[in-house]
Design an enzyme around this catalytic site. Structure first.
Site, PDB file in Angstrom:
ATOM      1  N   TYR A  21      25.627  55.476  62.381  1.00 29.61           N
ATOM      2  CA  TYR A  21      24.519  56.416  62.599  1.00 29.61           C
ATOM      3  C   TYR A  21      23.148  55.759  62.465  1.00 29.61           C
ATOM      4  O   TYR A  21      22.125  56.402  62.702  1.00 29.61           O
ATOM      5  CB  TYR A  21      24.612  57.587  61.615  1.00 29.61           C
ATOM      6  N   LYS A  61      38.005  54.101  55.977  1.00 30.47           N
ATOM      7  CA  LYS A  61      38.976  53.577  56.947  1.00 30.47           C
ATOM      8  C   LYS A  61      39.035  52.057  56.745  1.00 30.47           C
ATOM      9  O   LYS A  61      38.903  51.255  57.671  1.00 30.47           O
ATOM     10  CB  LYS A  61      38.511  53.970  58.358  1.00 30.47           C
ATOM     11  N   ASP A 102      42.150  59.055  58.057  1.00 31.73           N
ATOM     12  CA  ASP A 102      43.097  59.830  58.865  1.00 31.73           C
ATOM     13  C   ASP A 102      44.097  60.552  57.963  1.00 31.73           C
ATOM     14  O   ASP A 102      44.454  61.712  58.197  1.00 31.73           O
ATOM     15  CB  ASP A 102      43.799  58.967  59.916  1.00 31.73           C
ATOM     16  N   ASP A 159      30.825  63.343  58.637  1.00 35.43           N
ATOM     17  CA  ASP A 159      30.526  64.273  59.717  1.00 35.43           C
ATOM     18  C   ASP A 159      31.803  64.999  60.139  1.00 35.43           C
ATOM     19  O   ASP A 159      31.851  66.234  60.228  1.00 35.43           O
ATOM     20  CB  ASP A 159      29.942  63.465  60.893  1.00 35.43           C
TER      21      ASP A 159
END
Ligand code: NAD
Length: 410
Positions: free
Chosen positions: A153, A225, A273, A297
């Protein structure tokens, strides 16, 4: 002591000094913003009065931003608005139109960057009566701490087939030929840079741990992640654990990487995930969540949807070091509903409750949240919720606000 119209200040020890009549700047916002403000202001004032009588009251000061500022002053975000929030520390805003064309990409991003509001805080809980797509939405009670200034971002991107993208690829090829060889279609690829720093991670994780300790939460989950993006997302996890050990005395427990603070607070991690499965299968296992910008987000919206509250979720952008904080409705300007007295002001009102809690007026926050919960549980709701709830009474924006006031218990 006469403390009328005083500003909130940050004391050297780090606490906020909040006078009994603090000046709090607010931005009405565009589109449905005026509908929401007109309905909400009396509710917030009544919640404060229901607890503190005449002893405390917010002194609202309107600031211009967005379309209203553009129409009257020819600028989307006047310097005076930034300066006043900087001076008054705490503010609240309605939704703002994203200017199309022009210099500012997003007013919300400009406010966050201008004040270095590094934590996006999104509490997600269930309100009885609201239609949810899952069997046990009441098991969701999480507070997401989303890093607000780094990650993909940061906006460092090179458009495909541009001179910049070509130069970037050439640099990569020259300096790191093995990595460059992994780019499948180098000359038609766009490129993005994902900065994640130790300082940025530490201040976010520190805020999440302190919040968990102050609010008697059982755990903080670091969501990342890191199995794929080892030096950014993996580093976020490692720096988070290191900080918990170094600053909070956390020690390993069990066989995995989880830690425990002397107070009993658990620090654990989860790959993003898997976390999206976890929130559906074992939501009660997660309480405070600390995560990077993009993960945050996705997780915020997935969790809000899970409790049926996508349109009524509150949010705040906070810098816990300087004390600056902007509380906001998380939805957009809903131009299709503007001026019709139909929009739901709950997102703004619940953000106001967060603000009251932030300035130490927790009893007023409880009163406000309790009255909102009671109104919704009685099926007295605006059209967006009424359409999904059987037997609900559909109220206009202002009437919904009046119903909340009638449910404020003294
Ligand atoms: P939106 O949130 O305004 O609308 C999406 C849908 O949700 C619409 O059908 C709308 O009617 C409905 N909706 C939104 N808020 C509602 C409420 N309080 N009560 C009932 N229904 C509600 O999103 P959008 O259409 O993508 O964006 C419109 C404008 O808002 C754009 O300029 C966008 O950039 C801006 N925006 C601002 C913010 C912000 O200021 N925080 C956030 C998102 C979008």
């Amino acid at each position: 002591m006469n403390d009328k119209n005083e500003k909130i200040t940050k004391l050297p020890q780090g606490k906020l000094h909040v006078p009994n009549f603090p000046v709090i700047p607010h931005i009405v916002g565009d589109g449905c913003g005026p509908d929401i403000w007109e309905a909400s202001r009396p509710v917030i004032d009544a919640a404060v009065q229901s607890v503190y009588g005449e002893e405390r009251r917010i002194v609202w000061r309107e600031l211009l931003a967005g379309q209203k500022a553009h129409d009257t002053l020819g600028t989307w975000l006047p310097e005076e608005t930034m300066a006043t929030i900087r001076e008054c520390l705490v503010g609240i805003k309605g939704p703002l139109t994203t200017p199309v064309g022009g210099g500012i990409r997003s007013l919300n991003v400009a406010l966050r960057q201008g004040l270095d509001l590094y934590c996006c805080v999104r509490p997600v809980r269930y309100f009885e009566g609201i239609e949810s797509p899952v069997k046990h939405p009441e098991k969701v009670d999480m507070v997401i701490f989303r890093e607000n200034t780094e990650d993909i971002y940061a906006g460092i991107e090179f458009i495909a087939e541009s001179a910049e993208a070509y130069a970037f690829y050439k640099w990569l090829q020259g300096e790191h030929p093995e990595r460059a060889a992994k780019v499948r279609f180098p000359y038609s690829s766009g490129y993005g840079v994902k900065p994640v720093s130790r300082e940025g991670t530490e201040r976010l994780v520190r805020a999440a741990i302190l919040y968990a300790l102050q609010n008697n939460r059982p755990s903080v989950t670091l969501v990342h992640k890191g199995n794929i993006m080892k030096f950014t997302e993996g580093a976020f996890r490692d720096w988070g654990y290191e900080l918990a050990k170094r600053e909070f005395g956390a020690c390993p427990i069990g066989k995995g990487s989880s830690l425990q603070l002397p107070s009993g607070l658990i620090i654990k991690d989860c790959i993003c995930d898997a976390f999206l499965q976890e929130i559906l299968l074992h939501p009660a296992d997660h309480s405070v969540v600390a995560t990077l910008n993009l993960n945050g987000d996705y997780c915020s919206d997935a969790l809000a949807a899970q409790v049926g509250g996508i349109g009524i979720s509150p949010g705040a952008n906070i810098n816990y070091v300087t004390g600056h904080a902007i509380f906001e409705a998380t939805h957009g300007t809903a131009p299709d509903l503007a001026g019709k007295d139909v929009v739901n002001p709950s997102s703004f009102l619940l953000s106001s409750a967060m603000m009251l809690r932030y300035i130490g007026w927790g009893q007023a926050a409880d009163a406000l949240e309790g009255a909102i919960a009671k109104t919704i549980a009685l099926g007295q709701v605006t059209s967006d919720l009424a359409e999904q709830m059987s037997g609900a009474t559909m109220l206009g924006t202002r009437a919904f606000g009046e119903a909340i006031i009638s449910h404020l218990s003294v």
